[in-house]
Design a protein around this motif. Structure first.
Motif, mmCIF file in Angstrom:
data_model
loop_
_atom_site.group_PDB
_atom_site.id
_atom_site.type_symbol
_atom_site.label_atom_id
_atom_site.label_comp_id
_atom_site.label_asym_id
_atom_site.label_seq_id
_atom_site.Cartn_x
_atom_site.Cartn_y
_atom_site.Cartn_z
ATOM 1 N N TYR A 133 5.930 3.521 4.760
ATOM 2 C CA TYR A 133 6.891 3.064 5.554
ATOM 3 C C TYR A 133 7.404 1.622 5.527
ATOM 4 O O TYR A 133 8.622 1.509 5.793
ATOM 5 N N CYS A 134 6.573 0.697 5.109
ATOM 6 C CA CYS A 134 6.789 -0.621 4.716
ATOM 7 C C CYS A 134 6.069 -1.308 3.963
ATOM 8 O O CYS A 134 4.647 -0.962 4.052
ATOM 9 N N ASN A 135 6.323 -2.235 3.078
ATOM 10 C CA ASN A 135 5.395 -2.926 2.171
ATOM 11 C C ASN A 135 5.880 -4.280 1.674
ATOM 12 O O ASN A 135 6.267 -4.409 0.665
ATOM 13 N N GLU A 136 6.024 -5.242 2.627
ATOM 14 C CA GLU A 136 6.603 -6.422 2.701
ATOM 15 C C GLU A 136 5.406 -7.322 2.171
ATOM 16 O O GLU A 136 4.050 -7.478 2.183
ATOM 17 N N ALA A 181 2.472 -0.159 5.715
ATOM 18 C CA ALA A 181 1.886 0.935 6.398
ATOM 19 C C ALA A 181 1.959 2.188 5.482
ATOM 20 O O ALA A 181 3.144 2.181 4.742
ATOM 21 N N HIS A 182 0.836 3.000 5.188
ATOM 22 C CA HIS A 182 0.945 3.941 4.399
ATOM 23 C C HIS A 182 0.264 5.107 5.198
ATOM 24 O O HIS A 182 -0.840 5.040 5.518
ATOM 25 N N LEU A 183 0.760 6.265 4.844
ATOM 26 C CA LEU A 183 0.021 7.513 5.292
ATOM 27 C C LEU A 183 -0.331 8.104 3.774
ATOM 28 O O LEU A 183 0.469 8.482 2.814
ATOM 29 N N HIS A 184 -1.649 8.250 3.323
ATOM 30 C CA HIS A 184 -2.201 8.618 2.381
ATOM 31 C C HIS A 184 -2.603 10.247 2.485
ATOM 32 O O HIS A 184 -3.331 10.687 3.355
ATOM 33 N N LEU A 185 -2.020 10.872 1.522
ATOM 34 C CA LEU A 185 -2.189 12.450 1.383
ATOM 35 C C LEU A 185 -3.034 12.762 0.256
ATOM 36 O O LEU A 185 -2.945 13.947 -0.124
ATOM 37 N N ASP A 186 -3.236 11.567 -0.883
ATOM 38 C CA ASP A 186 -3.928 12.022 -1.975
ATOM 39 C C ASP A 186 -5.277 11.879 -1.897
ATOM 40 O O ASP A 186 -6.134 11.585 -2.876
ATOM 41 N N GLU A 187 -6.046 11.767 -0.706
ATOM 42 C CA GLU A 187 -7.577 11.664 -0.538
ATOM 43 C C GLU A 187 -7.726 13.152 0.197
ATOM 44 O O GLU A 187 -6.995 13.936 0.556
ATOM 45 N N LEU A 211 -3.772 7.152 8.069
ATOM 46 C CA LEU A 211 -2.814 6.234 8.333
ATOM 47 C C LEU A 211 -3.436 4.989 8.182
ATOM 48 O O LEU A 211 -4.385 4.639 8.925
ATOM 49 N N HIS A 212 -2.841 3.813 7.105
ATOM 50 C CA HIS A 212 -3.258 2.427 7.198
ATOM 51 C C HIS A 212 -2.220 1.883 7.965
ATOM 52 O O HIS A 212 -1.009 1.792 7.385
ATOM 53 N N ILE A 213 -2.513 0.959 8.791
ATOM 54 C CA ILE A 213 -1.213 0.043 9.315
ATOM 55 C C ILE A 213 -1.812 -1.484 9.347
ATOM 56 O O ILE A 213 -2.872 -1.675 9.685
ATOM 57 N N ASP A 214 -1.021 -2.202 8.535
ATOM 58 C CA ASP A 214 -1.417 -3.894 8.686
ATOM 59 C C ASP A 214 -0.647 -4.388 9.167
ATOM 60 O O ASP A 214 0.806 -4.549 9.087
ATOM 61 N N PHE A 215 -0.975 -5.600 10.111
ATOM 62 C CA PHE A 215 -0.024 -5.939 10.653
ATOM 63 C C PHE A 215 -0.709 -7.540 10.960
ATOM 64 O O PHE A 215 -1.805 -8.072 10.824
ATOM 65 N N ILE A 216 0.251 -8.586 11.335
ATOM 66 C CA ILE A 216 -0.172 -10.094 11.734
ATOM 67 C C ILE A 216 0.046 -10.317 13.357
ATOM 68 O O ILE A 216 1.242 -10.096 13.716
ATOM 69 N N PRO A 217 -0.966 -10.490 13.892
ATOM 70 C CA PRO A 217 -0.732 -10.517 15.285
ATOM 71 C C PRO A 217 -0.453 -12.080 15.586
ATOM 72 O O PRO A 217 -0.928 -13.178 14.926
#
Length: 414
Positions: A30-33, A123-129, A134-140
């Motif tokens: 979804y995004c990878n900044e 944010a990444h949705l993994h289908l190869d496991e 879903l992994h969501i990484d964020f800065i609060p």
């Protein structure tokens, strides 16, 4: 649901043993900044404002990303991991697994809008496991902060601004938010005709020893977080004292500048009065006794000849009077403006003196708070202070539970 976060693993810069590279192209990114770029985007303006206010070089922050990375008060970023079912009922290569991926995708699309103070940068949705997840990484972050940077990293404040207020140890802002997000995911599941089966919170598959160990680890983590918050508050108080001291010095400089301007205006005012006196002098010279400066007519001189001889002198006097009157009006206007300005500056000096007095009182109060905290730590020691805080927290929790119990009894009695 929460995890430590491995950005390189999430973006598949490397493959772990539990991934299938042949299915990696099924994954959704979804995004990878770059996290450093996002830190610059969020905090550079606030960092400049903060540094501009500092009078001491050691208070300035060169790189906010590095400050957070090397510090202990906040994490660089946080990660949540969401999964529906397991490999036995939601395997990635099954129809059920594809449905799970669809639900996670729908959930992800509303995450950032629902959580505006949690800046998602990866944010990444993994289908190869084995199971879609879903992994969501964020800065609060929080804006409008009164301490430190006005926009700064803070999980507690970021969640608080979303409406999650901490209560007991088990009802922290993070726990409340996690539960809320689980319910959002459950709602999407119900829309796709899947019911959320809530498992017990005591994790029966763990042994009693392991479970107790896990509980203690959580308590230690919470105590460490509380200690960090106390240290953060002490640091903020110190910064606040410095800022008030700086503001006090600035007000005193402004007050001195106003006093100097007032003195200059008073001198100019005096000079204008002197010029006004000169106008009065000319007016007296040419106004009160004209017979003293007008020449008399000759014995046999005709009126026509006398008028011709006297006209240049009268014209000169008329022009002088007109010029003097114009100058008088100009000086009178300037005099009034300077008087008004002088009065305004005097009022401003009075206000600034009052502000300096208030700031001095606040400065003394904050210094006393800081000194008191140092005295408590010096006398009791850090460990005793932490123990006292824990006792106070337990008492607060006990009182809260007692109040809840009392309210229930009162409600049932009705």
């Amino acid at each position: 649901m929460t995890g430590k976060g491995s950005l390189n693993h999430n973006s598949r810069k490397f493959h772990a043993k539990n991934t299938d590279p042949n299915r990696t192209h099924w994954n959704v990114e979804y995004c990878n900044e770059d996290i450093k770029d996002v830190y610059h985007e969020l905090f550079d303006d606030a960092l400049k404002r903060y540094n501009d206010k500092q009078t001491r070089k050691d208070r300035k922050i060169d790189d906010y990303y590095e400050k957070i990375r090397s510090g202990k008060q906040e994490k660089l970023f946080h990660e949540v991991i969401l999964q529906i079912g397991d490999k036995d009922n939601m395997g990635s290569e099954t129809m059920e697994g594809q449905l799970a991926a669809k639900i996670l995708d729908e959930y992800m699309k509303g995450f950032q809008e629902r959580n505006p103070t949690l800046r998602v940068f990866a944010a990444h949705l993994h289908l190869d496991e084995a199971t879609p997840h879903l992994h969501i990484d964020f800065i609060p972050y929080v804006t409008g902060s009164k301490r430190g940077l006005d926009t700064r990293v803070s999980l507690k404040q970021a969640l608080s601004s979303l409406g999650f207020k901490g209560g007991s140890r088990s009802e922290t802002e993070l726990n409340q938010w996690v539960q809320s997000e689980k319910e959002k995911l459950a709602m999407v599941m119900r829309e796709n005709e899947i019911e959320w089966e809530q498992k017990g919170t005591h994790e029966p598959h763990l042994s009693v020893l392991d479970y107790k160990k896990k509980v203690r680890e959580q308590e230690v983590e919470e105590l460490t977080e509380h200690k960090n918050l106390l240290e953060h508050d002490l640091h903020d108080i110190s910064e606040c004292v410095d800022e008030i001291q700086k503001e006090k010095e600035q007000v005193e400089k402004e007050r001195d500048a106003v006093i100097k301007k007032t003195e200059v205006l008073e001198k100019r005012f005096s000079a204008l009065n002197s010029k006004a006196g000169l106008v009065d002098s000319h007016a007296r010279e040419y106004g009160y006794y004209p017979e003293e400066w007008l020449p008399e007519a000759g014995t046999l001189e005709s009126a026509k000849s006398y008028r011709k001889r006297i006209f240049p002198l009268v014209k000169k006097v008329a022009n002088m009077i007109q010029a003097l009157y114009s100058k008088y009006l100009e000086l009178k206007s300037k005099n009034q403006k300077l008087s008004d300005r002088n009065l305004d500056l005097e009022n401003r000096v009075d206000r600034l003196r009052e502000e300096v007095s208030v700031i001095k009182k606040e400065n003394v109060a904050l210094l006393n708070v800081s000194y008191d905290m140092d005295r408590v730590v010096a006398v009791l020691g850090k460990n005793k202070v932490k123990e006292a805080i824990e006792v106070a927290k337990h008492l607060e929790q006990a009182n809260a539970k007692q109040n809840i119990k009392k309210k229930r009894i009162d409600r049932d009695g009705r």
